[in-house]
Write a protein that holds these residues in place. Sequence first.
Motif, PDB file in Angstrom:
ATOM      1  N   SER A 103      47.683  52.037  41.849  1.00  0.00           N
ATOM      2  CA  SER A 103      46.435  52.779  41.868  1.00  0.00           C
ATOM      3  C   SER A 103      45.437  52.286  40.832  1.00  0.00           C
ATOM      4  O   SER A 103      44.245  52.482  40.981  1.00  0.00           O
ATOM      5  N   THR A 104      45.901  51.627  39.770  1.00  0.00           N
ATOM      6  CA  THR A 104      44.973  51.203  38.728  1.00  0.00           C
ATOM      7  C   THR A 104      44.884  49.701  38.573  1.00  0.00           C
ATOM      8  O   THR A 104      44.112  49.226  37.776  1.00  0.00           O
ATOM      9  N   SER A 105      45.634  48.931  39.345  1.00  0.00           N
ATOM     10  CA  SER A 105      45.683  47.499  39.112  1.00  0.00           C
ATOM     11  C   SER A 105      44.353  46.804  39.366  1.00  0.00           C
ATOM     12  O   SER A 105      44.099  45.767  38.790  1.00  0.00           O
ATOM     13  N   LYS A 106      43.485  47.369  40.156  1.00  0.00           N
ATOM     14  CA  LYS A 106      42.193  46.757  40.413  1.00  0.00           C
ATOM     15  C   LYS A 106      41.136  47.200  39.396  1.00  0.00           C
ATOM     16  O   LYS A 106      40.069  46.643  39.333  1.00  0.00           O
ATOM     17  N   GLN A 107      41.435  48.202  38.600  1.00  0.00           N
ATOM     18  CA  GLN A 107      40.534  48.678  37.553  1.00  0.00           C
ATOM     19  C   GLN A 107      40.463  47.649  36.440  1.00  0.00           C
ATOM     20  O   GLN A 107      41.454  47.049  36.086  1.00  0.00           O
ATOM     21  N   SER A 108      39.280  47.445  35.902  1.00  0.00           N
ATOM     22  CA  SER A 108      39.090  46.506  34.807  1.00  0.00           C
ATOM     23  C   SER A 108      38.492  47.240  33.618  1.00  0.00           C
ATOM     24  O   SER A 108      37.676  48.143  33.788  1.00  0.00           O
ATOM     25  N   TYR A 109      38.913  46.850  32.423  1.00  0.00           N
ATOM     26  CA  TYR A 109      38.423  47.484  31.207  1.00  0.00           C
ATOM     27  C   TYR A 109      37.904  46.422  30.255  1.00  0.00           C
ATOM     28  O   TYR A 109      38.515  45.378  30.097  1.00  0.00           O
ATOM     29  N   THR A 110      36.780  46.717  29.610  1.00  0.00           N
ATOM     30  CA  THR A 110      36.250  45.817  28.595  1.00  0.00           C
ATOM     31  C   THR A 110      36.972  46.081  27.272  1.00  0.00           C
ATOM     32  O   THR A 110      37.611  47.134  27.098  1.00  0.00           O
TER      33      THR A 110
ATOM     34  N   GLU B 289      50.002  51.846  28.933  1.00  0.00           N
ATOM     35  CA  GLU B 289      50.547  51.367  30.206  1.00  0.00           C
ATOM     36  C   GLU B 289      50.005  52.202  31.358  1.00  0.00           C
ATOM     37  O   GLU B 289      49.670  51.669  32.415  1.00  0.00           O
ATOM     38  N   LYS B 290      49.913  53.505  31.162  1.00  0.00           N
ATOM     39  CA  LYS B 290      49.384  54.383  32.211  1.00  0.00           C
ATOM     40  C   LYS B 290      47.910  54.100  32.462  1.00  0.00           C
ATOM     41  O   LYS B 290      47.460  54.100  33.609  1.00  0.00           O
ATOM     42  N   LEU B 291      47.166  53.851  31.400  1.00  0.00           N
ATOM     43  CA  LEU B 291      45.747  53.547  31.545  1.00  0.00           C
ATOM     44  C   LEU B 291      45.540  52.222  32.263  1.00  0.00           C
ATOM     45  O   LEU B 291      44.778  52.134  33.224  1.00  0.00           O
TER      46      LEU B 291
ATOM     47  N   ALA C 286      42.045  43.138  26.859  1.00  0.00           N
ATOM     48  CA  ALA C 286      40.943  42.934  27.812  1.00  0.00           C
ATOM     49  C   ALA C 286      41.001  41.523  28.395  1.00  0.00           C
ATOM     50  O   ALA C 286      40.822  41.335  29.601  1.00  0.00           O
ATOM     51  N   GLU C 287      41.267  40.527  27.551  1.00  0.00           N
ATOM     52  CA  GLU C 287      41.365  39.141  28.030  1.00  0.00           C
ATOM     53  C   GLU C 287      42.548  38.976  28.979  1.00  0.00           C
ATOM     54  O   GLU C 287      42.413  38.396  30.055  1.00  0.00           O
ATOM     55  N   ASP C 288      43.708  39.485  28.561  1.00  0.00           N
ATOM     56  CA  ASP C 288      44.900  39.359  29.395  1.00  0.00           C
ATOM     57  C   ASP C 288      44.747  40.119  30.698  1.00  0.00           C
ATOM     58  O   ASP C 288      45.170  39.663  31.751  1.00  0.00           O
TER      59      ASP C 288
END
Length: 101
Positions: free
Chosen positions: A8-15, A62-64, A88-90
């Motif tokens: 559910s979150t694998s496509k989410q990206s975080y800066t 991990e949940k985030l 963020a880079e990884d």
Amino acid sequence: MSQSIVNSTSKQSYTAEEIQAWLVSNISEMLGVAADEIDIREPLDSYGLDSAQGMVLASRAEKLLGCKLSLILLWHYPTIEALSQRLAEDFADSNSETFEF
């Protein structure tokens, strides 16, 4: 259960800035320190973060992020600034579900 979080979150990206803000908020809550008193350039252990709390923090992250985090990252990247940059880079570059050093 964790597989559904990953999916559910694998496509989410975080800066790095979003991860920093999340880390500051969670560390502040965990340690009972005001968020504005946390310097992202200070080592986490300077705030009294111990290994058990590090495990809790990694579990929440991990949940985030939707992936497994290696606790070694907390030692190799001991500040919020360095850790959030690395995550963020990884996260942006990785197809893996585990971030390791």
